[in-house]
Structures are given as C-alpha cells and as structure tokens.
Design a protein around this motif. Structure first.
Motif, PDB file in Angstrom:
ATOM      1  N   ALA A 136       9.916  45.481  60.416  1.00  0.00           N
ATOM      2  CA  ALA A 136      11.386  45.662  60.928  1.00  0.00           C
ATOM      3  C   ALA A 136      11.877  44.366  60.612  1.00  0.00           C
ATOM      4  O   ALA A 136      13.373  44.526  60.522  1.00  0.00           O
ATOM      5  N   GLY A 137      11.419  43.549  60.261  1.00  0.00           N
ATOM      6  CA  GLY A 137      11.742  41.948  59.842  1.00  0.00           C
ATOM      7  C   GLY A 137      11.035  40.864  61.218  1.00  0.00           C
ATOM      8  O   GLY A 137      11.883  41.649  62.096  1.00  0.00           O
ATOM      9  N   ILE A 138      10.707  40.004  60.387  1.00  0.00           N
ATOM     10  CA  ILE A 138      10.586  39.440  61.434  1.00  0.00           C
ATOM     11  C   ILE A 138      11.678  38.659  62.410  1.00  0.00           C
ATOM     12  O   ILE A 138      12.147  38.111  63.258  1.00  0.00           O
ATOM     13  N   VAL A 139      13.031  37.960  61.588  1.00  0.00           N
ATOM     14  CA  VAL A 139      13.999  38.403  62.056  1.00  0.00           C
ATOM     15  C   VAL A 139      14.704  38.927  62.993  1.00  0.00           C
ATOM     16  O   VAL A 139      15.416  38.393  64.259  1.00  0.00           O
ATOM     17  N   ASN A 140      14.825  40.221  63.168  1.00  0.00           N
ATOM     18  CA  ASN A 140      14.947  41.154  63.938  1.00  0.00           C
ATOM     19  C   ASN A 140      15.009  40.957  64.889  1.00  0.00           C
ATOM     20  O   ASN A 140      14.919  40.896  66.109  1.00  0.00           O
ATOM     21  N   VAL A 141      12.966  40.047  64.874  1.00  0.00           N
ATOM     22  CA  VAL A 141      11.881  40.418  65.668  1.00  0.00           C
ATOM     23  C   VAL A 141      12.868  40.042  66.961  1.00  0.00           C
ATOM     24  O   VAL A 141      12.470  39.634  67.883  1.00  0.00           O
ATOM     25  N   VAL A 142      12.413  38.162  66.129  1.00  0.00           N
ATOM     26  CA  VAL A 142      13.171  37.247  67.339  1.00  0.00           C
ATOM     27  C   VAL A 142      14.272  37.516  67.562  1.00  0.00           C
ATOM     28  O   VAL A 142      14.349  37.108  68.976  1.00  0.00           O
ATOM     29  N   ASP A 178      16.271  26.412  60.813  1.00  0.00           N
ATOM     30  CA  ASP A 178      17.017  25.861  61.387  1.00  0.00           C
ATOM     31  C   ASP A 178      18.147  26.861  62.301  1.00  0.00           C
ATOM     32  O   ASP A 178      19.358  26.001  62.852  1.00  0.00           O
ATOM     33  N   LYS A 179      18.673  27.572  62.333  1.00  0.00           N
ATOM     34  CA  LYS A 179      19.025  29.272  62.852  1.00  0.00           C
ATOM     35  C   LYS A 179      18.612  29.596  64.367  1.00  0.00           C
ATOM     36  O   LYS A 179      20.010  29.626  65.281  1.00  0.00           O
ATOM     37  N   GLY A 211       1.579  38.827  61.111  1.00  0.00           N
ATOM     38  CA  GLY A 211       1.688  39.408  59.475  1.00  0.00           C
ATOM     39  C   GLY A 211       3.304  39.195  59.853  1.00  0.00           C
ATOM     40  O   GLY A 211       4.112  39.867  59.920  1.00  0.00           O
ATOM     41  N   LEU A 212       4.355  38.498  58.218  1.00  0.00           N
ATOM     42  CA  LEU A 212       5.595  38.164  57.951  1.00  0.00           C
ATOM     43  C   LEU A 212       6.265  39.785  57.005  1.00  0.00           C
ATOM     44  O   LEU A 212       7.607  39.204  56.791  1.00  0.00           O
ATOM     45  N   HIS A 213       5.485  40.258  56.686  1.00  0.00           N
ATOM     46  CA  HIS A 213       5.858  41.186  55.551  1.00  0.00           C
ATOM     47  C   HIS A 213       6.573  40.243  54.309  1.00  0.00           C
ATOM     48  O   HIS A 213       7.342  41.106  54.365  1.00  0.00           O
ATOM     49  N   LEU A 214       6.146  39.711  53.307  1.00  0.00           N
ATOM     50  CA  LEU A 214       6.604  38.672  52.593  1.00  0.00           C
ATOM     51  C   LEU A 214       5.715  38.891  51.588  1.00  0.00           C
ATOM     52  O   LEU A 214       6.035  37.741  50.308  1.00  0.00           O
ATOM     53  N   PRO A 263      15.885  33.278  53.019  1.00  0.00           N
ATOM     54  CA  PRO A 263      16.770  33.133  54.612  1.00  0.00           C
ATOM     55  C   PRO A 263      15.992  33.550  55.643  1.00  0.00           C
ATOM     56  O   PRO A 263      16.083  33.177  56.544  1.00  0.00           O
ATOM     57  N   THR A 264      14.814  34.035  55.588  1.00  0.00           N
ATOM     58  CA  THR A 264      13.674  34.527  56.562  1.00  0.00           C
ATOM     59  C   THR A 264      13.173  32.751  56.716  1.00  0.00           C
ATOM     60  O   THR A 264      13.542  32.150  58.692  1.00  0.00           O
ATOM     61  N   VAL A 265      12.464  31.588  56.437  1.00  0.00           N
ATOM     62  CA  VAL A 265      12.718  30.732  56.779  1.00  0.00           C
ATOM     63  C   VAL A 265      13.672  30.162  57.296  1.00  0.00           C
ATOM     64  O   VAL A 265      13.551  28.798  58.265  1.00  0.00           O
ATOM     65  N   GLN A 266      14.854  30.070  56.538  1.00  0.00           N
ATOM     66  CA  GLN A 266      16.042  29.277  57.090  1.00  0.00           C
ATOM     67  C   GLN A 266      16.215  29.813  58.450  1.00  0.00           C
ATOM     68  O   GLN A 266      16.424  28.478  59.351  1.00  0.00           O
TER      69      GLN A 266
END
Length: 371
Positions: A268-274, A312-313, A291-294, A305-308
């Motif tokens: 689903a994307g770790i950004v979506n999860v967080v 940072d976000k 797992g971040l599936h990258l 963008p995931t790391v950022q």
C-alpha cells in the motif's frame, strides 16, 4: 472509533523470527539485543572443557529467509503479557528453526495476524500451528493458553497470485499457494476473518482495515496478477491486481513513546500507512518496522520521496525506522543517510524492548504532516 479504545502499553517486546537479513555485529540503539547475546546470556550454551569458554553453536542459531515474521509481546501494568504473532515467514523450515533457536514459548501465543495473502508471509503458518499443537502434547508443557489459537485473516483469500511484468498474459511465476481455511482449522486454528480495523491482545494491538491509497507515487505492486475463476474446475484467468487491497498493518501505542507500526510488506506504500496511523491516532511515531517494498529496479523512483517523507515531512520524525524484508539495499542506504542512527539494521533473531514512561506521556503532542 476503534483507535480511541486502544490501550497504551507499559512494555513492548518484539522478537524478529523471520527476515531476509541476519545482523550480528552492527551497533544497535538501547533496547535492541543481538541474537548472539541472547544465546550467550540466556540459553546456557555448552562450555568447552579445555578453554572454559561458552561455545557459539551455529547449529542452534537462526536462519534468514525471504519473508517476515515478528512476535509482538504487549503488557499493561497489572495485566498478563499478550503474545501476538504477526506473519509467519515464507515456508515451514525457517520459522521452525528460529522458534527452536530462540526458545519461543509457542503455547503462550494466543493469536496469529496475517498481514496479507502472499506466501512469503503466510508460508510458515501451518508449520507454526503444528509446532504449537505439538507443544501441548509435551507432558512438561505449561498450558498457559491451551487449545485453539486465533488466526486473524482477511476474508479475501486468492486462489493464486503471481507476477507478470508484461501484463496478465505473460505470467513469469506464481507464489506458493496460501494455506487453506480447512488446513488451518485441522491444526487447531480458530479462524477470524476481518476486513475492517479491530483491536486484539486485550486491546493492546491494532490491526488496520483497508489502507487508504492517497500518495501519488505509491502505486502498489507493479506487475502483480491474481488468478480469478473456479478452483475445482481449474477454469479461470489471470487479471491485474497491483493494489493488494487485503494488506493490513498493525501497531502498538507505547506510553510516553508513541506508535510502533508494523508494515510487513508495504504494498500500500509506507507513506500511506504512516499517514493513516497519524490520522487515526494523532500520536507521534516511535518506530516504523517492516518491509518497505522498494527493492526492485522499477521502484527506485519511489525511494527519494519516501525517505523525504519519513525524514522531513513528519514532525516529529520517527525515532527509529527498521527497514526490513523487501526494502532493498538502495533504500536502506538512503534511509541511513537521512536518519543516521535512527535507521536501525534489524534482522532475524534480534529482540527489541520498548519501555513506556508515564511522566513523558503527559508532554506528548500530536504530530504534524507537511505536504
């Protein structure tokens, strides 16, 4: 809301039973314990009669495998610890070896939560159930939690899933078949099917429902396909299924620290999860685990963008990120560069203890996300 009813825990202990990596020597933060230290300090290793030194018997150490499994132990002061197994690794051997290696009290595990229907997460389930069932047949077993163990599953079990980079007509391979419901029940697994968010482990562990897909660059598992048809007649076809909508994450809220998120594969994307965790709980993130599936070349453009976002976000940023399983070397290197010691090289056999703090809890504020 379910999120309003979760109990903040006073202590969280995580033991990584299956992961792709083994980490024996890397520097770890306070509260993290290497497998070697567990064997030497807790498992009474044999001693060489000549040298007097304890022997590192590698036959009794863990092995890595392409998959994920974490034992989550939660405790609220004044209550018994609750043990929840989150995923079971890819096959029967790794989880069996690692349970034996780490001397896991399987009879105390009351629930297995499967993050999603992919065999690198479900493949060890039947093996675990056999081990647990055998433990109760042992006359020396202390039957803390006898009988059935709850197996927490999404109801939408696929007949088969595969990978087809060139489209559904060009399937290069399929994953091993996930355990069938009847196989689970034959091994004393009591099936609970959940498509919506819910609390388990005496309300100390949250299991998500469907994860909202809102981040533009997180577009699921590219090339993923699913077999749709009738299993008995063997008639059907492969169809595109990149979103893997049955995927769920889990989390624990530690008093004075915040949320510890378990995202086993992050299709689903770790950004979506967080994002979803912050929206629902309005709590800071202490750890992001899994797992971040990258890892694959077609997902490289998602790394920056995931790391950022993680670095940072989100404010405050997660205290620790543990990139495991399908994250990949390039993404791990980028996270380490951005987060420094906040990026922890976790792996199979490592134990993590997070202790709550009631005094700090009074000063915790809701995090913010900048777009």
């Amino acid at each position: 809301m379910v999120a309003d009813k979760i109990k903040k825990v006073d202590k969280l202990t995580i033991t990584f039973l299956v992961d792709n990596s083994i980490e024996w020597f890397t520097k770890l933060p306070p509260g993290f314990t290497h497998e070697i230290k567990i064997h030497l300090g807790e498992h009474s290793p044999a001693v060489n009669p000549v040298t007097g030194a304890p022997i590192l018997d590698f036959e009794k150490f863990c092995c890595g495998a392409h998959g994920f499994s974490a034992l989550i132990e939660t405790q609220v002061e004044g209550s018994e610890p609750q043990l929840t197994l989150f995923d079971t690794g890819p096959e029967s051997r790794s989880i069996a070896r690692n349970i034996a290696s780490l001397q896991i009290p399987v009879q105390r595990i009351s629930r297995v939560v499967l993050s999603h229907w992919h065999s690198d997460h479900s493949g060890g389930l039947l093996s675990f159930l056999r081990i647990r069932k055998a433990a109760f047949a042992d006359p020396d077993c202390d039957p803390v939690n006898p009988g059935l163990v709850v197996v927490d599953l999404h109801p939408d079990r696929p007949i088969a899933r595969g990978i087809a980079p060139g489209g559904p007509t060009k399937v290069i391979g399929q994953l091993a078949t996930d355990p069938r419901f009847e196989e689970i029940e034959e091994l004393d697994g009591f099936i609970e099917k959940h498509s919506k968010e819910h609390l388990v482990a005496e309300d100390t562990v949250y299991v998500s429902g469907e994860i909202p897909r809102v981040t533009p660059w997180e577009q699921g598992l590219l090339g993923a396909v699913r077999w749709v048809g009738d299993e008995e007649s063997k008639r059907g076809e492969w169809v595109e299924e990149e979103q893997i909508m049955d995927e769920r994450y889990a989390l624990v809220d530690v008093k004075g620290k915040g949320l510890v998120i378990f995202s086993a594969c992050s299709h689903a994307g770790i950004v979506n999860v967080v994002r979803d965790a912050i929206v629902n709980f309005k709590r800071p993130i202490h750890m992001v685990i899994g797992g971040l599936h990258l890892a694959t070349p077609d997902l490289v453009d998602r790394i920056e963008p995931t790391v950022q976002f993680l670095a940072d976000k989100v404010r405050p940023a997660p205290t620790y990120v543990l990139p495991m399983h399908c994250t990949g070397f390039q993404a791990k290197a980028a996270l380490e560069k951005a987060l420094g010691e906040g990026c922890v090289p976790a792996g199979t056999g490592i134990r993590v203890e997070v202790t709550g703090d009631g005094e700090v809890e009074k000063r915790i504020f809701a995090p913010t996300i900048s777009l």
